[in-house]
Structure formats: structure tokens, C-alpha cells
Scaffold this motif. Sequence first.
Motif, PDB file in Angstrom:
ATOM      1  N   PRO A 179       0.815  -1.229   0.000  1.00 49.70           N
ATOM      2  CA  PRO A 179       0.000   0.000   0.000  1.00 49.70           C
ATOM      3  C   PRO A 179       0.843   1.272   0.000  1.00 49.70           C
ATOM      4  O   PRO A 179       0.915   2.009   0.982  1.00 49.70           O
ATOM      5  CB  PRO A 179      -0.843  -0.140   1.259  1.00 49.70           C
ATOM      6  N   VAL A 180       1.465   1.532  -1.129  1.00 52.63           N
ATOM      7  CA  VAL A 180       2.347   2.697  -1.264  1.00 52.63           C
ATOM      8  C   VAL A 180       1.565   3.998  -1.111  1.00 52.63           C
ATOM      9  O   VAL A 180       1.999   4.922  -0.414  1.00 52.63           O
ATOM     10  CB  VAL A 180       3.090   2.656  -2.617  1.00 52.63           C
ATOM     11  N   LEU A 181       0.412   4.088  -1.762  1.00 53.41           N
ATOM     12  CA  LEU A 181      -0.375   5.319  -1.672  1.00 53.41           C
ATOM     13  C   LEU A 181      -0.741   5.627  -0.225  1.00 53.41           C
ATOM     14  O   LEU A 181      -0.653   6.780   0.218  1.00 53.41           O
ATOM     15  CB  LEU A 181      -1.632   5.207  -2.527  1.00 53.41           C
ATOM     16  N   ALA A 182      -1.144   4.616   0.522  1.00 55.84           N
ATOM     17  CA  ALA A 182      -1.512   4.831   1.922  1.00 55.84           C
ATOM     18  C   ALA A 182      -0.340   5.402   2.712  1.00 55.84           C
ATOM     19  O   ALA A 182      -0.508   6.318   3.528  1.00 55.84           O
ATOM     20  CB  ALA A 182      -1.984   3.516   2.549  1.00 55.84           C
ATOM     21  N   GLU A 183       0.859   4.889   2.479  1.00 57.76           N
ATOM     22  CA  GLU A 183       2.031   5.383   3.191  1.00 57.76           C
ATOM     23  C   GLU A 183       2.332   6.828   2.809  1.00 57.76           C
ATOM     24  O   GLU A 183       2.677   7.656   3.666  1.00 57.76           O
ATOM     25  CB  GLU A 183       3.236   4.498   2.897  1.00 57.76           C
TER      26      GLU A 183
END
Length: 215
Positions: A92-96
Amino acid sequence: MRACPLCQTPSSSFRDRQLEHLAYHCPRCELIFKEEAAHPTQTQELKKYNEHHNSLENEGYVAMFEQFIDATLAHTGHPVENVLDFGSGPTPVLAELLRRRGFEVTIYDKFFAPEAPAPEARFDLITATEVIEHIADPMQTLAELKAHLVPGGTLALMTQFHQNSEAFYQNWWYRRDPTHLVFFTPRSFETAAELLNMEFIFHDNKKTALLSKRP
């Protein structure tokens, strides 16, 4: 003819000459959708997703998401504190990236983070990046996401837009992914907003569309 899964308009078929299945093209909302015989099983779907190896170390991938966040925040008219990243994926790159900007982020993914938000949970912003094209019944999903928005909240979608042309579609790389089932134009999301009584607030004519829940 098949009913469009976005707006229910009868849609005529054409044959994908390379992939050897039927696709349908809606005359009202411009959605193109594959016949059910071309849909993968859940096992095949998960196998494909596990082949994705995106990470925070991939500068191009991160830059794409940073641009998406910037565009979203520039056009949302509502203060954003908490975010749902719908279809967050195996990494979950976007969440990070959103957390690094100070937002409280919840993730949900039917395979990789399967604990769904509580029915009463509400969010200022819901993101769905490279997700909606995998969902055979996109209108049901959009309605469910709308229900999780606060009044005035924003639904931010990223998916590659087609050019409303069967000739374009026949040569389009995006359709070759067997987990991609439905394909949109800005008009598709404009129609969805009309049917859901939402406001269609922005698109970039390439891959980003923003809808807002009316106060």
C-alpha cells in the motif's frame, strides 16, 4: 446486446480480435466491458496481483501517486483528515504517502487487507487507484463507496481512460491484462455521478476522476 453494468443501457458487442472474446460498448456512458467468459477466477486474479512488485523505492511509481494526491487535494472542496484507500494492494504505497502528509489512513483490499470498514465508518476522502477496472459491477462498488463518504467528501479514482473508439480499444495495451474487466472515459464517471446524485468535479482526460458526495 448486454445491459451496461454502469448505467444499464443496452450495449452492442464487438469481438476482440487478439484476445478472442466479446466486449461491449455502451452508447450512453461510453463504458467498454468484457463478456463474463473472459473474467478470471479469483485464484487467477490473486496470482496476477502477486506478480506486482511496486514499492516506495520505485521512484516513478511514487511520483505517479504524488501527482494523483496533488491533483486530488487541489480540487476537493472539503477539509481532509481521514482517508480510505480502497483496493490498497499487496504493497500500500499510496496509503504510506498519504500518512506521510499527515492524514489518518485506513486500507481495505479484498485479498491483502480484507477487514472491511465498519458500516458506520465515514471518510473525508476515498481513493481507488487502478482498482475500478477490476470490478465487474462498478456501479454497486461506487454506491458502496459513496455511502462511506461524509457529506461533501471526495471519491478519487485512477484508471486509464480509453478514447471511446473500438479501433483504439483493439490496440490498447490496458485491455490485455486479464484482470481488467471494465474501461472508462470521463463520460462514464460523469454518468455515474448523475445516477448516484454526486457531483463530478474533475478529470484530467487521461486517468483521474473526482466525484463528490453532495452535502
